[in-house]
Design a protein around this motif. Structure first.
Motif, PDB file in Angstrom:
ATOM      1  N   ILE A  94      16.745  16.547  13.234  1.00 43.85           N
ATOM      2  CA  ILE A  94      18.164  16.380  12.912  1.00 43.85           C
ATOM      3  C   ILE A  94      18.770  15.240  13.731  1.00 43.85           C
ATOM      4  O   ILE A  94      19.523  14.415  13.200  1.00 43.85           O
ATOM      5  CB  ILE A  94      18.936  17.694  13.134  1.00 43.85           C
ATOM      6  N   THR A  95      18.438  15.153  15.021  1.00 43.44           N
ATOM      7  CA  THR A  95      18.981  14.054  15.828  1.00 43.44           C
ATOM      8  C   THR A  95      18.466  12.714  15.315  1.00 43.44           C
ATOM      9  O   THR A  95      19.194  11.731  15.311  1.00 43.44           O
ATOM     10  CB  THR A  95      18.668  14.219  17.330  1.00 43.44           C
ATOM     11  N   GLY A  96      17.203  12.691  14.871  1.00 41.13           N
ATOM     12  CA  GLY A  96      16.643  11.462  14.316  1.00 41.13           C
ATOM     13  C   GLY A  96      17.360  11.030  13.049  1.00 41.13           C
ATOM     14  O   GLY A  96      17.615   9.847  12.832  1.00 41.13           O
ATOM     15  N   ALA A  97      17.704  11.999  12.194  1.00 39.85           N
ATOM     16  CA  ALA A  97      18.430  11.683  10.959  1.00 39.85           C
ATOM     17  C   ALA A  97      19.833  11.155  11.267  1.00 39.85           C
ATOM     18  O   ALA A  97      20.305  10.213  10.622  1.00 39.85           O
ATOM     19  CB  ALA A  97      18.507  12.918  10.064  1.00 39.85           C
ATOM     20  N   PHE A  98      20.498  11.738  12.265  1.00 38.16           N
ATOM     21  CA  PHE A  98      21.825  11.261  12.660  1.00 38.16           C
ATOM     22  C   PHE A  98      21.721   9.838  13.206  1.00 38.16           C
ATOM     23  O   PHE A  98      22.504   8.959  12.821  1.00 38.16           O
ATOM     24  CB  PHE A  98      22.420  12.211  13.707  1.00 38.16           C
ATOM     25  N   TYR A  99      20.760   9.612  14.085  1.00 42.63           N
ATOM     26  CA  TYR A  99      20.524   8.281  14.659  1.00 42.63           C
ATOM     27  C   TYR A  99      20.268   7.264  13.542  1.00 42.63           C
ATOM     28  O   TYR A  99      20.880   6.192  13.515  1.00 42.63           O
ATOM     29  CB  TYR A  99      19.336   8.357  15.621  1.00 42.63           C
ATOM     30  N   ASP A 100      19.365   7.591  12.619  1.00 42.71           N
ATOM     31  CA  ASP A 100      19.055   6.682  11.505  1.00 42.71           C
ATOM     32  C   ASP A 100      20.292   6.410  10.654  1.00 42.71           C
ATOM     33  O   ASP A 100      20.495   5.286  10.178  1.00 42.71           O
ATOM     34  CB  ASP A 100      17.942   7.260  10.625  1.00 42.71           C
ATOM     35  N   GLY A 101      21.120   7.435  10.463  1.00 43.16           N
ATOM     36  CA  GLY A 101      22.349   7.259   9.688  1.00 43.16           C
ATOM     37  C   GLY A 101      23.319   6.299  10.354  1.00 43.16           C
ATOM     38  O   GLY A 101      23.921   5.453   9.689  1.00 43.16           O
ATOM     39  N   ILE A 102      23.473   6.409  11.666  1.00 42.72           N
ATOM     40  CA  ILE A 102      24.354   5.483  12.395  1.00 42.72           C
ATOM     41  C   ILE A 102      23.810   4.060  12.302  1.00 42.72           C
ATOM     42  O   ILE A 102      24.562   3.109  12.053  1.00 42.72           O
ATOM     43  CB  ILE A 102      24.522   5.913  13.873  1.00 42.72           C
ATOM     44  N   ILE A 103      22.500   3.911  12.479  1.00 42.35           N
ATOM     45  CA  ILE A 103      21.877   2.583  12.356  1.00 42.35           C
ATOM     46  C   ILE A 103      22.126   2.006  10.959  1.00 42.35           C
ATOM     47  O   ILE A 103      22.470   0.828  10.813  1.00 42.35           O
ATOM     48  CB  ILE A 103      20.359   2.646  12.661  1.00 42.35           C
ATOM     49  N   GLU A 104      21.994   2.825   9.937  1.00 40.45           N
ATOM     50  CA  GLU A 104      22.240   2.358   8.569  1.00 40.45           C
ATOM     51  C   GLU A 104      23.684   1.892   8.398  1.00 40.45           C
ATOM     52  O   GLU A 104      23.940   0.840   7.798  1.00 40.45           O
ATOM     53  CB  GLU A 104      21.932   3.476   7.571  1.00 40.45           C
ATOM     54  N   LEU A 105      24.635   2.650   8.923  1.00 39.63           N
ATOM     55  CA  LEU A 105      26.048   2.272   8.805  1.00 39.63           C
ATOM     56  C   LEU A 105      26.343   0.941   9.499  1.00 39.63           C
ATOM     57  O   LEU A 105      27.183   0.169   9.045  1.00 39.63           O
ATOM     58  CB  LEU A 105      26.949   3.361   9.393  1.00 39.63           C
TER      59      LEU A 105
END
Length: 192
Positions: A94-105
Motif C-alpha cells: 500500500i505504501t508503494g502504491a501511494f508513493y507511485d501515485g505521488i510520483i505519477e502526479l
C-alpha cells in the motif's frame, strides 16, 4: 483555469481542479466526484488553515479516500517543500502504491499540471537524487536529511528514519479482520 492556478497553493479545491485540468473529462478523478468529495475537501482545507489539529476520514472502500489524500499530500508538499510528511499503512504494497501515485502526479506532465503550479521548484526525476524508490522517499526543491515525503509500513523502520513536521497520514493501519478482532494486535498497531 487561470483562477484555479492562482489559488492552487492556497485553496485545496482549486489545487485539485487545476491538477487535472489537462485530463479528458471522462478520466478525471476529482471534478466528477467534486460534489460528493466536497465535505472532505472542506475538512482538509480546515486542517490546512489550522482550524483542525487532526482529521479522520472513514468511508466505504473504493470511494476515493486514498486518492483525495494523495492529492492533499501533494498539495501540502507544494505549499512548503521544506516540511517533512509521512504516509504510513500496514503494508509495503500500500505504501508503494501511494508513493507511485505521488510520483505519477508529479512526473506525468501530459496528464497532470503539478509543475505549472510550482514554477522554478526543482522536481524529483531519475538521476537528480530527489527520489528513492527503495526507501519510498521524495524530495521537492532540494535533497534533505528528512525528505519532503516518506512512505513506510507501520511495521517498517520509522524511528529515526523519518519525520512528520508537516502531515502524518495513517491509511489502512489494520491489515485484516483477524487483526481487527484481536485486542493484542490492535494494541500493538495503536502503540506504533
Amino acid at each position: 483555469y487561470r483562477t484555479f492556478k492562482v489559488e492552487a497553493l492556497d485553496i485545496f479545491d482549486s489545487f485539485c481542479i487545476y491538477l487535472e485540468h489537462k485530463r479528458p473529462a471522462n478520466e478525471k478523478f476529482y471534478e466528477p466526484r467534486r460534489r460528493v468529495l466536497m465535505p472532505i475537501t472542506h475538512s482538509l482545507q480546515e486542517l490546512t488553515d489550522g482550524k483542525l489539529d487532526e482529521l479522520g476520514i472513514s468511508q466505504p472502500p473504493r470511494t476515493g479516500k486514498t486518492t483525495i489524500v494523495m492529492f492533499y499530500c501533494l498539495f501540502m508538499m507544494a505549499r512548503n517543500p521544506e516540511l517533512t510528511n509521512l504516509y504510513v499503512s500496514y503494508s509495503d504494497i500500500i505504501t508503494g502504491a501511494f508513493y507511485d501515485g505521488i510520483i505519477e502526479l508529479i512526473d506525468d506532465k501530459h496528464t497532470y499540471s503539478f509543475d505549472d503550479m510550482v514554477p522554478g521548484l526543482l522536481l524529483p526525476s531519475r538521476g537528480n537524487g530527489l527520489v528513492n524508490a527503495k526507501d519510498e522517499t521524495i524530495d521537492l526543491g532540494r535533497k534533505k536529511r528528512y525528505p519532503s515525503l516518506t512512505c513506510r509500513s507501520l511495521y517498517g523502520t520509522l524511528n529515526g528514519a523519518c519525520d512528520a513536521r508537516g502531515i502524518l497520514i495513517g491509511d489502512d493501519l489494520i491489515g485484516s479482520i483477524e487483526e481487527a478482532l484481536s485486542p493484542d494486535r490492535l494494541n500493538s498497531a495503536w502503540s506504533k
